[in-house]
Design an enzyme around this catalytic site. Structure first.
Site, mmCIF file in Angstrom:
data_model
loop_
_atom_site.group_PDB
_atom_site.id
_atom_site.type_symbol
_atom_site.label_atom_id
_atom_site.label_comp_id
_atom_site.label_asym_id
_atom_site.label_seq_id
_atom_site.Cartn_x
_atom_site.Cartn_y
_atom_site.Cartn_z
ATOM 1 C CG ASN A 146 -0.195 -0.091 2.506
ATOM 2 O OD1 ASN A 146 0.541 0.818 2.855
ATOM 3 N ND2 ASN A 146 -0.333 -1.210 3.212
ATOM 4 C CG ASP A 164 -6.786 -4.805 5.783
ATOM 5 O OD1 ASP A 164 -6.304 -4.785 6.933
ATOM 6 O OD2 ASP A 164 -7.311 -3.810 5.255
ATOM 7 N N PRO A 205 -2.862 -11.725 9.902
ATOM 8 C CG PRO A 205 -0.841 -12.087 11.021
ATOM 9 C CD PRO A 205 -1.478 -12.183 9.659
ATOM 10 C CG ASP A 206 -6.266 -6.789 13.657
ATOM 11 O OD1 ASP A 206 -5.455 -6.167 14.369
ATOM 12 O OD2 ASP A 206 -7.260 -6.264 13.121
ATOM 13 C CB ILE A 207 -0.290 -6.862 14.717
ATOM 14 C CG1 ILE A 207 0.201 -7.617 13.477
ATOM 15 C CG2 ILE A 207 0.783 -6.816 15.782
ATOM 16 C CD1 ILE A 207 1.220 -6.874 12.638
ATOM 17 C CG PHE A 258 -2.204 5.547 14.001
ATOM 18 C CD1 PHE A 258 -1.528 5.311 15.182
ATOM 19 C CD2 PHE A 258 -2.163 6.825 13.449
ATOM 20 C CE1 PHE A 258 -0.820 6.329 15.812
ATOM 21 C CE2 PHE A 258 -1.466 7.844 14.073
ATOM 22 C CZ PHE A 258 -0.785 7.597 15.261
ATOM 23 C CE LYS A 304 -10.915 0.312 11.678
ATOM 24 N NZ LYS A 304 -10.351 0.887 10.454
#
Ligand code: C5P
Length: 372
Positions: free
Chosen positions: A175, A246, A273-275, A291, A305
């Site tokens: 990104n 993502d 994985p969502d750290i 963030f 979130k």
């Protein structure tokens, strides 16, 4: 801010114009000081021109906020490290920028004195030795001299930049994150006395090599998660600013994928994985800052979130707004705290925005340390 630039002479003076320009670009005034004992270096007239301020000769320093000794040759470094009492009676903080890797004695550890790490080795063209630390390193050390030391004794982990998810040996998904905001946070935490671990994806910016700022380069979301979890236990604060991909390819091909017969190509993607959520679910976790880069419905998404990832503070910005997107030097952040408060910061430089985020962290830290 007023800086006295004490120049010892010698070959290291080649790096002085770039350092003076960097100090002045920050809006600081620089007063050149020539020591009577210095080796021949840049003359008083040239130094005065570069600094835009008349050179001062002799031992007495003008009244300044910070004194920078750059370049500091081996003999001056040894003299400065002589047992206390024989060093110069300069008042206020001093940043010494050596061009030699000299052993540092405890005599150097005077209150308010900082020793810059040596820079890159000078090799080639028959020239050997060391360059002095980069202008950016010196500027950070000078700024640290006048920063509040309210993160002293605190370990801060920051993630920054994008992640790259490899498809094959030559292609990847990523990104537009530059890493500027994460680096600004890491440097601000460092200036305030924190011991910083910066876990970062491939960045478009250089990380200044500072003592107590450990850079951990990673490439993919999975590598970033492993590096964060390996370091999480020891941290008081974790600021997850990285733009983690993502999705990642379900498989990374060992050999370059060929275009084949001209038909389309379907890519199978799986979630990374969502750290942040992983850290948020830990029973003993650091004070957690997340963030969120949004393009619409910023408030609703940010509130959801913050709660879902269980972070103490969520910093949201609208990346479609001018000056608030990827790769720019500014950001407009809204802070969503665990207590339900919402604080909209104005458009700020990323360095100033980082300071405001850390103000909130510092204010909340004693409470957060006690919370489950
Ligand atoms: O869900 P979203 O990507 O918007 O969440 C952003 C926040 O979560 C950021 O703090 C980011 O660093 C973190 N994040 C993460 N791991 C992911 C995705 C996001 O830590 N896989």
């Amino acid at each position: 801010m007023r800086i006295a630039l004490v120049s010892d002479g010698g070959i290291g003076c080649g790096a002085l114009p770039a350092l003076i320009a960097a100090l002045r670009r920050r809006g600081w005034s620089v007063i050149p000081v020539l020591l009577p004992v210095s080796a021949p270096g840049l003359g008083a007239a040239l130094l005065s021109d570069l600094c835009g301020s008349a050179a001062v000769s002799g031992g007495a320093l003008p009244a300044v906020d910070v004194t920078v000794v750059a370049p500091c040759e081996a003999s001056l470094l040894a003299a400065l490290q002589a047992p206390s009492g024989s060093g110069p009676g300069w008042r206020g903080p001093v940043v010494v920028v050596p061009i030699a890797a000299a052993p540092v004695t405890t005599a150097f550890q005077r209150a308010g004195w900082r020793l810059a790490p040596p820079g890159e080795p000078l090799l080639g063209g028959g020239v050997t030795g060391l360059l002095m630390a980069s202008p950016e390193v010196v500027c950070q050390m000078v700024a640290a001299c006048v920063a509040p030391q309210d993160l002293a004794g605190t370990r801060v982990l920051v993630t920054a930049g994008p992640t790259c998810e490899d498809l094959d040996p030559v292609r990847f998904l990523s990104n537009r994150s530059s890493g500027l905001m994460g680096l600004a946070l890491a440097l601000a935490a460092w200036r305030r006395g924190g011991r910083v671990t910066l876990v970062h994806g491939p960045l478009q910016v250089d990380i200044p090599r500072l003592p107590e700022l450990q850079a951990v380069p990673v490439r993919s979301a999975r590598e970033m998660q492993a590096a964060v979890l390996a370091n999480a236990d020891a941290q008081h604060v974790a600021i997850l600013c990285a733009a983690v991909a993502d999705f990642m390819p379900a498989h990374c091909a060992e050999r370059k994928i060929k275009k084949g017969d001209g038909a389309g190509y379907a890519l199978e993607l799986v979630r990374t994985p969502d750290i942040l959520a992983t850290l948020g679910a830990l029973p003993r976790r650091p004070f957690l800052v997340g963030f969120a880069a949004e393009t619409h419905d910023l408030h609703a998404h940010a509130l959801e979130k913050r709660q879902r990832k269980n972070c103490d503070l969520l910093c949201a910005n609208d990346v479609t707004e001018p000056g608030s997107g990827f790769g720019v030097a500014t950001n407009r952040i809204t802070l969503f705290a665990r207590d339900g408060s919402v604080t909209a910061l104005p458009l700020l430089s990323k360095a100033d925005a980082a300071e405001r985020v850390l103000d909130r962290v510092v204010a909340a830290l004693p409470v957060a340390r006690l919370s489950p």
